[in-house]
Design a protein around this motif. Structure first.
Motif, PDB file in Angstrom:
ATOM      1  N   ALA A  67       0.899  -1.156   0.010  1.00  0.00           N
ATOM      2  CA  ALA A  67       0.033  -0.008   0.196  1.00  0.00           C
ATOM      3  C   ALA A  67       0.795   1.161   0.047  1.00  0.00           C
ATOM      4  O   ALA A  67       2.023   1.191   0.757  1.00  0.00           O
ATOM      5  CB  ALA A  67      -0.767   0.050   1.239  1.00  0.00           C
ATOM      6  N   ALA A  69       0.724   5.756  -0.054  1.00  0.00           N
ATOM      7  CA  ALA A  69       0.068   6.910  -0.154  1.00  0.00           C
ATOM      8  C   ALA A  69       0.557   7.970  -1.082  1.00  0.00           C
ATOM      9  O   ALA A  69       1.732   8.260  -0.947  1.00  0.00           O
ATOM     10  CB  ALA A  69      -0.146   7.454   1.396  1.00  0.00           C
ATOM     11  N   SER A  70      -0.424   8.503  -1.919  1.00  0.00           N
ATOM     12  CA  SER A  70       0.166   9.515  -2.997  1.00  0.00           C
ATOM     13  C   SER A  70      -0.367  10.875  -2.906  1.00  0.00           C
ATOM     14  O   SER A  70      -1.700  11.006  -2.599  1.00  0.00           O
ATOM     15  CB  SER A  70      -0.346   8.766  -4.398  1.00  0.00           C
ATOM     16  N   TYR A  71       0.602  11.699  -2.331  1.00  0.00           N
ATOM     17  CA  TYR A  71      -0.025  13.060  -1.855  1.00  0.00           C
ATOM     18  C   TYR A  71       0.086  14.053  -3.212  1.00  0.00           C
ATOM     19  O   TYR A  71       1.228  13.914  -3.976  1.00  0.00           O
ATOM     20  CB  TYR A  71       0.989  13.826  -0.799  1.00  0.00           C
ATOM     21  N   CYS A  92      -9.316   7.600  -2.526  1.00  0.00           N
ATOM     22  CA  CYS A  92      -8.708   9.059  -1.916  1.00  0.00           C
ATOM     23  C   CYS A  92      -9.358   9.054  -0.532  1.00  0.00           C
ATOM     24  O   CYS A  92     -10.643   9.068  -0.448  1.00  0.00           O
ATOM     25  CB  CYS A  92      -9.399   9.924  -3.291  1.00  0.00           C
ATOM     26  N   VAL A  93      -8.416   9.329   0.210  1.00  0.00           N
ATOM     27  CA  VAL A  93      -9.068   9.364   1.721  1.00  0.00           C
ATOM     28  C   VAL A  93      -8.845  11.019   2.185  1.00  0.00           C
ATOM     29  O   VAL A  93      -9.345  11.237   3.250  1.00  0.00           O
ATOM     30  CB  VAL A  93      -8.048   8.436   2.564  1.00  0.00           C
ATOM     31  N   THR A  94      -8.187  11.841   1.377  1.00  0.00           N
ATOM     32  CA  THR A  94      -8.315  13.346   1.954  1.00  0.00           C
ATOM     33  C   THR A  94      -8.377  14.014   0.647  1.00  0.00           C
ATOM     34  O   THR A  94      -7.664  13.741  -0.285  1.00  0.00           O
ATOM     35  CB  THR A  94      -6.720  13.702   2.529  1.00  0.00           C
ATOM     36  N   SER A 145      -4.365  16.527  -1.478  1.00  0.00           N
ATOM     37  CA  SER A 145      -5.216  15.347  -1.408  1.00  0.00           C
ATOM     38  C   SER A 145      -4.172  14.160  -1.395  1.00  0.00           C
ATOM     39  O   SER A 145      -3.129  14.131  -1.512  1.00  0.00           O
ATOM     40  CB  SER A 145      -5.842  15.214  -3.001  1.00  0.00           C
ATOM     41  N   VAL A 146      -4.774  12.996  -0.740  1.00  0.00           N
ATOM     42  CA  VAL A 146      -4.093  11.717  -0.607  1.00  0.00           C
ATOM     43  C   VAL A 146      -4.906  10.443  -1.069  1.00  0.00           C
ATOM     44  O   VAL A 146      -6.008  10.636  -0.596  1.00  0.00           O
ATOM     45  CB  VAL A 146      -3.896  11.561   1.040  1.00  0.00           C
ATOM     46  N   VAL A 147      -4.283   9.953  -1.986  1.00  0.00           N
ATOM     47  CA  VAL A 147      -4.882   8.894  -2.619  1.00  0.00           C
ATOM     48  C   VAL A 147      -3.904   7.437  -1.763  1.00  0.00           C
ATOM     49  O   VAL A 147      -2.949   7.452  -2.023  1.00  0.00           O
ATOM     50  CB  VAL A 147      -4.688   8.684  -4.045  1.00  0.00           C
ATOM     51  N   ILE A 148      -4.558   6.405  -1.500  1.00  0.00           N
ATOM     52  CA  ILE A 148      -4.199   5.240  -1.139  1.00  0.00           C
ATOM     53  C   ILE A 148      -4.064   4.346  -2.280  1.00  0.00           C
ATOM     54  O   ILE A 148      -5.224   4.282  -2.797  1.00  0.00           O
ATOM     55  CB  ILE A 148      -4.829   4.309   0.133  1.00  0.00           C
TER      56      ILE A 148
END
Ligand SMILES: Cc1cn([C@H]2C[C@H](O)[C@@H](COP(=O)(O)OP(=O)(O)O[C@H]3O[C@@H](C)C(=O)[C@@H](O)[C@H]3O)O2)c(=O)[nH]c1=O
Length: 182
Positions: A67, A69-71, A92-94, A145-148
């Motif tokens: 896993a 986390a792509s910011y 997308c968590v954020t 934004s943060v995409v897992i």
């Protein structure tokens, strides 16, 4: 009463895009792509979203190897990415992002179909992307934004299963990332 617009002019103008499915544009969902609507549990402390379950076969979670986390900064586009074997599972968590998919599999019944998927805090959803589909992510919010990302291959810097095309180059992927404000 002012002059009434002639219906001929009216019919010559562009019709509004219609979201056949909430927070989604596209003639049809690209074959083998899965969009899973996630539930958001809120209370006065905050909120929770279940982003992956290993018993959810439709999303093929047992293939996940790692896993990340792509910011992304506001307005940033990351893409186009294409994998020959890797499957991607994205949430997308954020913030909010626009995930755009382009089916590049010549033998696919949805070859060259484009999907625009809007997801994040305002519309929690998980997306499974099989290999052979170009994907790009644009941060459409006003915060990081943060995409897992949960890929089906371990990251191997010596042999990355990924090729890239500049998102502003429309020769291979005919898509304009600008906001369609009409
Ligand atoms: C993807 C990945 C990158 N890296 C390192 C090496 C690389 O130069 C640096 C930046 O990686 P990227 O440019 O690929 O990061 P990014 O552009 O954020 O792309 C990532 O976003 C998610 C949402 C995806 O869909 C994947 O395509 C993944 O590549 O991080 C790892 O160490 N492990 C990894 O699994």
């Amino acid at each position: 009463m002012g002059s009434v617009l002639s219906m001929e002019d009216f019919d010559r103008m562009e019709r509004p895009r219609i979201q056949g499915r909430p927070s989604f544009y596209g003639e049809t969902l690209i074959k083998d792509v899965v969009i899973k609507e996630l539930s958001l549990f809120a209370d006065e402390r905050g909120f929770l979203v279940e982003i992956m379950r290993s018993d959810d076969d439709e999303m093929k979670p047992l293939n996940i190897k790692q896993a990340i986390a792509s910011y992304s900064y506001p307005g940033m586009i990351k893409g186009w990415h294409l994998h020959s074997e890797q499957e991607d599972y994205l949430v997308c968590v954020t913030g909010m992002v626009k995930l755009v998919l382009y089916d590049y599999r010549e033998d696919s019944e949805t070859y060259k179909v484009i999907n625009e998927i809007f997801m994040g805090e305002k519309h929690p959803r998980a997306v499974y992307i099989p290999p052979g589909i170009f994907h790009g992510i644009k941060n459409i919010g006003h915060e990081m934004s943060v995409v897992i990302g949960m890929p089906s291959l371990f990251y191997d810097p010596e042999n990355v299963d990924e090729r890239r095309v500049n998102p502003l180059d429309k020769d291979i992927v005919p898509y304009d990332w600008d906001c369609k404000m009409e």
